[in-house]
Write an enzyme that holds these catalytic residues in place. Structure first.
Site, PDB file in Angstrom:
ATOM      1  N   GLU A  54      -4.539   3.116   6.629  1.00 22.63           N
ATOM      2  CA  GLU A  54      -3.311   2.830   5.662  1.00 22.63           C
ATOM      3  C   GLU A  54      -1.768   3.264   5.734  1.00 22.63           C
ATOM      4  O   GLU A  54      -0.740   2.841   4.894  1.00 22.63           O
ATOM      5  CB  GLU A  54      -3.491   4.646   5.510  1.00 22.63           C
ATOM      6  CG  GLU A  54      -4.383   5.078   5.123  1.00 22.63           C
ATOM      7  CD  GLU A  54      -5.089   4.738   3.591  1.00 22.63           C
ATOM      8  OE1 GLU A  54      -4.055   4.242   2.914  1.00 22.63           O
ATOM      9  OE2 GLU A  54      -6.147   4.323   2.810  1.00 22.63           O
ATOM     10  N   GLU A  77       5.218   4.926   1.018  1.00 23.23           N
ATOM     11  CA  GLU A  77       4.084   4.390   0.477  1.00 23.23           C
ATOM     12  C   GLU A  77       5.871   3.283   0.015  1.00 23.23           C
ATOM     13  O   GLU A  77       7.172   3.639  -0.205  1.00 23.23           O
ATOM     14  CB  GLU A  77       4.058   4.426  -1.080  1.00 23.23           C
ATOM     15  CG  GLU A  77       3.298   3.781  -1.622  1.00 23.23           C
ATOM     16  CD  GLU A  77       2.227   4.649  -2.863  1.00 23.23           C
ATOM     17  OE1 GLU A  77       2.685   3.558  -4.056  1.00 23.23           O
ATOM     18  OE2 GLU A  77       2.755   5.369  -3.349  1.00 23.23           O
TER      19      GLU A  77
END
Length: 238
Positions: A54, A77
């Site tokens: 991730e 992100e």
């Protein structure tokens, strides 16, 4: 183990510390303390593998020390979206966005709300804590790892053998093993579609950490033939 997390090319350098990891883990005492020594090591390997995927900063297979040495480079992100959905219990706070943050890249207001309630932090109004406070950030990842969200079991229960697939799980090809953990995390986008590069990436990280810890991989590492539980709590936001 996290060889390049503080590399100059990693935007989150200096953020993910061993002390923060240990402090957060103390709030989830069953993590890596359940079962025999091999099971405990395998849980650490699986957790680090999924979170490394991730947060990976590996620039392809030519990255120094190899692609799988580059977990924990990011804590937010790269291309954020608001991830705000109507929810009467966990409404979006004005001006706040709930894009992927932290080791597990937690997304959506309802997940921030549930996680915050569990760990005692107002994440709906303060979502940036997951990318500014390393202990809270790790707590969010442990919360996701340890918490079942029906019909999904927790990742922890899968690793330690506490999950028994139902008849519908078996019919969907969901069987105990590392692969069903990927299904829990992001099955809606990655599982049940045959070979998938992201699934393979998660497996590669897992094998690296298992090898480092001297523990076997177990069976059923992929979810290529598993139908998803439903839309994943997370999206692969990196």
């Amino acid at each position: 183990m996290l060889l390049h997390r503080n590399d100059g090319g990693c935007p989150a350098r200096g953020f993910y510390t061993y002390d923060a990891f240990i402090a957060a883990a103390r709030s989830f005492p069953a993590f890596a303390t359940t079962g025999d020594q091999a099971t405990r090591k395998r849980e650490i390997a699986a957790f680090l593998a999924q979170t490394s995927h991730e947060t990976t900063g590996g620039a392809g297979w030519a990255a120094p020390d190899g692609h799988y040495a580059w977990g924990y480079c990011y804590n937010r992100e790269l291309n954020p979206s608001p991830y705000c959905a109507w929810n009467p219990n966990y409404p979006c706070a004005p001006g706040k966005q709930y894009f992927g943050r932290g080791p597990m890249q937690l997304t959506w207001n309802y997940n921030y709300g549930q996680c915050g309630r569990s760990i005692g932090v107002d994440l709906l109004n303060n979502p940036d804590l997951l990318s500014s406070d390393p202990t809270i950030s790790f707590k969010s990842a442990f919360w996701f790892w340890m918490t079942p969200q029906s019909p999904k079991p927790s990742c922890h229960d899968v690793v330690v053998g506490a999950w028994s697939p139902s008849g519908s799980d078996q019919a969907a090809g969901r069987v105990p093993g590392y692969g069903v953990i990927t299904n829990i995390i992001n099955g809606g986008l990655e599982c049940g579609k045959g070979w998938d590069a992201k699934v393979e990436d998660r497996i590669g990280f897992y094998k690296r950490y298992c090898d480092m810890l001297g523990v076997g991989y177990g069976n059923n590492l992929d979810c290529y033939n598993q139908r998803p539980f439903g839309n994943g709590v997370l999206v692969d936001s990196m």
